[in-house]
Write a protein that holds these residues in place. Structure first.
Motif, PDB file in Angstrom:
ATOM      1  N   ALA A   1       0.832  -1.205   0.000  1.00  0.00           N
ATOM      2  CA  ALA A   1       0.000   0.000   0.000  1.00  0.00           C
ATOM      3  C   ALA A   1       0.865   1.253   0.000  1.00  0.00           C
ATOM      4  O   ALA A   1       0.583   2.225  -0.707  1.00  0.00           O
ATOM      5  CB  ALA A   1      -0.934  -0.013   1.206  1.00  0.00           C
ATOM      6  N   GLU A   2       1.928   1.234   0.777  1.00  0.00           N
ATOM      7  CA  GLU A   2       2.836   2.383   0.821  1.00  0.00           C
ATOM      8  C   GLU A   2       3.532   2.588  -0.525  1.00  0.00           C
ATOM      9  O   GLU A   2       3.756   3.729  -0.953  1.00  0.00           O
ATOM     10  CB  GLU A   2       3.867   2.181   1.934  1.00  0.00           C
ATOM     11  CG  GLU A   2       3.261   2.275   3.327  1.00  0.00           C
ATOM     12  CD  GLU A   2       4.236   1.895   4.430  1.00  0.00           C
ATOM     13  OE1 GLU A   2       5.253   1.220   4.107  1.00  0.00           O
ATOM     14  OE2 GLU A   2       4.000   2.262   5.594  1.00  0.00           O
ATOM     15  N   GLN A   3       3.845   1.474  -1.189  1.00  0.00           N
ATOM     16  CA  GLN A   3       4.458   1.579  -2.509  1.00  0.00           C
ATOM     17  C   GLN A   3       3.483   2.205  -3.506  1.00  0.00           C
ATOM     18  O   GLN A   3       3.867   3.030  -4.338  1.00  0.00           O
ATOM     19  CB  GLN A   3       4.892   0.198  -3.002  1.00  0.00           C
ATOM     20  CG  GLN A   3       5.573   0.226  -4.370  1.00  0.00           C
ATOM     21  CD  GLN A   3       5.991  -1.171  -4.837  1.00  0.00           C
ATOM     22  OE1 GLN A   3       5.912  -2.125  -4.086  1.00  0.00           O
ATOM     23  NE2 GLN A   3       6.443  -1.251  -6.069  1.00  0.00           N
ATOM     24  N   ALA A   4       2.216   1.802  -3.401  1.00  0.00           N
ATOM     25  CA  ALA A   4       1.196   2.373  -4.282  1.00  0.00           C
ATOM     26  C   ALA A   4       1.044   3.870  -4.019  1.00  0.00           C
ATOM     27  O   ALA A   4       0.913   4.671  -4.959  1.00  0.00           O
ATOM     28  CB  ALA A   4      -0.136   1.660  -4.077  1.00  0.00           C
ATOM     29  N   LEU A   5       1.065   4.263  -2.749  1.00  0.00           N
ATOM     30  CA  LEU A   5       0.994   5.686  -2.413  1.00  0.00           C
ATOM     31  C   LEU A   5       2.159   6.453  -3.015  1.00  0.00           C
ATOM     32  O   LEU A   5       1.997   7.573  -3.527  1.00  0.00           O
ATOM     33  CB  LEU A   5       1.007   5.862  -0.894  1.00  0.00           C
ATOM     34  CG  LEU A   5      -0.320   5.983  -0.162  1.00  0.00           C
ATOM     35  CD1 LEU A   5      -0.081   6.196   1.326  1.00  0.00           C
ATOM     36  CD2 LEU A   5      -1.175   7.107  -0.731  1.00  0.00           C
ATOM     37  N   ASP A   6       3.329   5.845  -2.973  1.00  0.00           N
ATOM     38  CA  ASP A   6       4.513   6.485  -3.542  1.00  0.00           C
ATOM     39  C   ASP A   6       4.350   6.679  -5.042  1.00  0.00           C
ATOM     40  O   ASP A   6       4.698   7.734  -5.586  1.00  0.00           O
ATOM     41  CB  ASP A   6       5.750   5.638  -3.241  1.00  0.00           C
ATOM     42  CG  ASP A   6       7.038   6.284  -3.742  1.00  0.00           C
ATOM     43  OD1 ASP A   6       7.332   7.411  -3.304  1.00  0.00           O
ATOM     44  OD2 ASP A   6       7.724   5.666  -4.577  1.00  0.00           O
ATOM     45  N   GLU A   7       3.818   5.672  -5.713  1.00  0.00           N
ATOM     46  CA  GLU A   7       3.598   5.785  -7.162  1.00  0.00           C
ATOM     47  C   GLU A   7       2.568   6.860  -7.465  1.00  0.00           C
ATOM     48  O   GLU A   7       2.697   7.597  -8.457  1.00  0.00           O
ATOM     49  CB  GLU A   7       3.156   4.435  -7.725  1.00  0.00           C
ATOM     50  CG  GLU A   7       4.250   3.370  -7.693  1.00  0.00           C
ATOM     51  CD  GLU A   7       3.855   2.105  -8.439  1.00  0.00           C
ATOM     52  OE1 GLU A   7       3.265   2.228  -9.529  1.00  0.00           O
ATOM     53  OE2 GLU A   7       4.126   1.005  -7.926  1.00  0.00           O
ATOM     54  N   LEU A   8       1.537   6.982  -6.632  1.00  0.00           N
ATOM     55  CA  LEU A   8       0.550   8.042  -6.827  1.00  0.00           C
ATOM     56  C   LEU A   8       1.195   9.413  -6.672  1.00  0.00           C
ATOM     57  O   LEU A   8       0.900  10.340  -7.439  1.00  0.00           O
ATOM     58  CB  LEU A   8      -0.594   7.884  -5.820  1.00  0.00           C
ATOM     59  CG  LEU A   8      -1.556   6.717  -6.047  1.00  0.00           C
ATOM     60  CD1 LEU A   8      -2.497   6.567  -4.861  1.00  0.00           C
ATOM     61  CD2 LEU A   8      -2.370   6.923  -7.331  1.00  0.00           C
ATOM     62  N   SER A   9       2.077   9.549  -5.695  1.00  0.00           N
ATOM     63  CA  SER A   9       2.749  10.829  -5.462  1.00  0.00           C
ATOM     64  C   SER A   9       3.650  11.224  -6.615  1.00  0.00           C
ATOM     65  O   SER A   9       3.944  12.404  -6.813  1.00  0.00           O
ATOM     66  CB  SER A   9       3.552  10.774  -4.156  1.00  0.00           C
ATOM     67  OG  SER A   9       4.684   9.919  -4.300  1.00  0.00           O
ATOM     68  N   LYS A  10       4.075  10.211  -7.395  1.00  0.00           N
ATOM     69  CA  LYS A  10       4.957  10.482  -8.538  1.00  0.00           C
ATOM     70  C   LYS A  10       4.176  10.673  -9.837  1.00  0.00           C
ATOM     71  O   LYS A  10       4.765  10.791 -10.903  1.00  0.00           O
ATOM     72  CB  LYS A  10       5.949   9.336  -8.697  1.00  0.00           C
ATOM     73  CG  LYS A  10       6.947   9.239  -7.547  1.00  0.00           C
ATOM     74  CD  LYS A  10       7.870   8.041  -7.710  1.00  0.00           C
ATOM     75  CE  LYS A  10       8.878   7.959  -6.563  1.00  0.00           C
ATOM     76  NZ  LYS A  10       9.743   6.757  -6.673  1.00  0.00           N
ATOM     77  N   GLY A  11       2.858  10.679  -9.724  1.00  0.00           N
ATOM     78  CA  GLY A  11       2.045  10.989 -10.898  1.00  0.00           C
ATOM     79  C   GLY A  11       1.275   9.850 -11.505  1.00  0.00           C
ATOM     80  O   GLY A  11       0.571  10.041 -12.503  1.00  0.00           O
ATOM     81  N   SER A  12       1.378   8.648 -10.969  1.00  0.00           N
ATOM     82  CA  SER A  12       0.603   7.524 -11.508  1.00  0.00           C
ATOM     83  C   SER A  12      -0.884   7.765 -11.283  1.00  0.00           C
ATOM     84  O   SER A  12      -1.285   8.355 -10.271  1.00  0.00           O
ATOM     85  CB  SER A  12       1.019   6.211 -10.834  1.00  0.00           C
ATOM     86  OG  SER A  12       2.352   5.870 -11.164  1.00  0.00           O
ATOM     87  N   GLY A  13      -1.712   7.290 -12.202  1.00  0.00           N
ATOM     88  CA  GLY A  13      -3.149   7.461 -12.086  1.00  0.00           C
ATOM     89  C   GLY A  13      -3.757   6.458 -11.117  1.00  0.00           C
ATOM     90  O   GLY A  13      -3.351   5.293 -11.090  1.00  0.00           O
ATOM     91  N   PHE A  14      -4.733   6.909 -10.338  1.00  0.00           N
ATOM     92  CA  PHE A  14      -5.380   6.038  -9.359  1.00  0.00           C
ATOM     93  C   PHE A  14      -6.089   4.877 -10.063  1.00  0.00           C
ATOM     94  O   PHE A  14      -5.972   3.717  -9.636  1.00  0.00           O
ATOM     95  CB  PHE A  14      -6.383   6.842  -8.521  1.00  0.00           C
ATOM     96  CG  PHE A  14      -6.809   6.150  -7.255  1.00  0.00           C
ATOM     97  CD1 PHE A  14      -6.262   6.501  -6.038  1.00  0.00           C
ATOM     98  CD2 PHE A  14      -7.770   5.135  -7.278  1.00  0.00           C
ATOM     99  CE1 PHE A  14      -6.649   5.869  -4.863  1.00  0.00           C
ATOM    100  CE2 PHE A  14      -8.163   4.489  -6.123  1.00  0.00           C
ATOM    101  CZ  PHE A  14      -7.596   4.856  -4.909  1.00  0.00           C
ATOM    102  N   ASP A  15      -6.819   5.167 -11.137  1.00  0.00           N
ATOM    103  CA  ASP A  15      -7.555   4.124 -11.859  1.00  0.00           C
ATOM    104  C   ASP A  15      -6.624   3.018 -12.336  1.00  0.00           C
ATOM    105  O   ASP A  15      -6.911   1.825 -12.158  1.00  0.00           O
ATOM    106  CB  ASP A  15      -8.296   4.718 -13.063  1.00  0.00           C
ATOM    107  CG  ASP A  15      -9.466   5.594 -12.653  1.00  0.00           C
ATOM    108  OD1 ASP A  15      -9.623   5.840 -11.436  1.00  0.00           O
ATOM    109  OD2 ASP A  15     -10.211   6.032 -13.542  1.00  0.00           O
ATOM    110  N   GLY A  16      -5.522   3.420 -12.949  1.00  0.00           N
ATOM    111  CA  GLY A  16      -4.593   2.437 -13.488  1.00  0.00           C
ATOM    112  C   GLY A  16      -3.956   1.580 -12.409  1.00  0.00           C
ATOM    113  O   GLY A  16      -3.819   0.364 -12.569  1.00  0.00           O
TER     114      GLY A  16
END
Length: 307
Positions: free
Chosen positions: A184-199
């Motif tokens: 989950a923390e890794q996913a949060l990090d990816e979101l902070s770097k611009g990854s889309g939530f849907d994807g």
């Protein structure tokens, strides 16, 4: 919303009562078709794509884009076209019978839906949800156009069921569910770097039902029983468009919660909902069930599949 109360009404003119069906079934049908439209829209290539483009291969044997799209047409093409025709027929019927649907009516229905079955709208964006509600309202108004409901019956229903119109604040919510906190923390990090939530939800979420819809779980409120209470708690503390930190769930998994839309709770007065109640009570009085194809001949509807 459907109600199980019966009231005496005047019998409508049988010549104009041409279409009678159960609006809830139509709502489900429209929901299905909207999701199919979304999926096909995602699949359809832009014009720069070539029909013989390879989209997959097995043991070196290609599967082309035209094969893919042909299979899609065979799988859902008839159903999608049927609903397109029926929706157009209903719009035409609305024009003929002078049926109008206002934004305020859509707002009311949306608020009422979020208090009862808001999760059925998962997978649709806000505009699709509103269009779905509009289509249902048109159908219900055509169905109940000539059914007369006594004003006293409407007032009586409101008085006995006033709590139905005290609407809780609802949150259009998306989630990413992971088996471990580190994921989950890794996913949060990816979101902070611009990854889309849907994807990320489609890629990472272990909740396949919501993951396939980009994490969307529809509208939730304080009374929603089908989700972990921690998800609601996180959503209720977020502003529209914001994402939570990692949330621990009761089953040992972890979630990231995003709020896409907030519908503020409110209490609707009798004057605000009386037309809604009158229409719902009128629908309850319709004994026959006839699908929208009943209007095809009247409006000269034709389609690829023939009769």
């Amino acid at each position: 919303m459907r109600y199980g109360h019966n009231h005496n009404v005047q019998e409508p003119n049988p010549q104009r009562r041409k279409l009678k069906t159960k609006p809830l079934l139509v709502l489900i049908g429209i929901l299905f078709v909207c999701n199919v439209f979304w999926f096909i829209g995602w699949l359809i290539p832009d014009k720069s794509k070539q029909p013989d483009e390879e989209v997959a291969s097995v043991a070196g044997e290609p599967i082309t884009r035209v094969e893919w799209m042909t299979a899609m047409e065979k799988e859902v093409g008839r159903e999608v076209l049927l609903d397109l025709v029926n929706n157009k027929v209903m719009e035409t019927a609305a024009k003929k019978y002078g049926i109008e649907v206002t934004d305020e009516e859509v707002d009311l229905e949306l608020a009422l839906i979020t208090s009862v079955d808001g999760r059925t709208h998962s997978g649709l964006d806000t505009e699709q949800t509103r269009q779905q509600i509009r289509s249902t309202l048109i159908l219900e108004k055509v169905l109940s156009n000539d059914v007369v409901i006594d004003d006293d019956a409407v007032q009586s229903f409101y008085d006995k069921n006033e709590s139905l119109y005290n609407i809780l604040t609802a949150y259009r919510t998306s989630v990413i569910i992971t088996p471990t906190k580190s994921e989950a923390e890794q996913a949060l990090d990816e979101l902070s770097k611009g990854s889309g939530f849907d994807g990320l939800a489609k890629e990472l979420s272990t909740d396949l039902a919501s993951g396939s819809l980009g994490g969307d779980i529809g509208y939730i409120n304080a009374d929603t029983q089908s989700i972990d209470s921690a998800i609601y708690q996180a959503a209720s503390e977020l502003k529209e468009g914001k994402t939570s930190d990692v949330v621990s769930l009761q089953d040992g998994t972890y979630a990231i919660v995003r709020v896409n839309e907030v519908i503020e709770g409110r209490r609707f007065s009798f004057d605000e909902v009386k037309e809604h109640i009158k229409r719902e009570l009128a629908i309850e009085q319709l004994p026959q069930s006839v699908n929208p194809e009943a209007f095809w001949k009247e409006f000269d509807a034709k389609w690829f599949y023939g009769k």
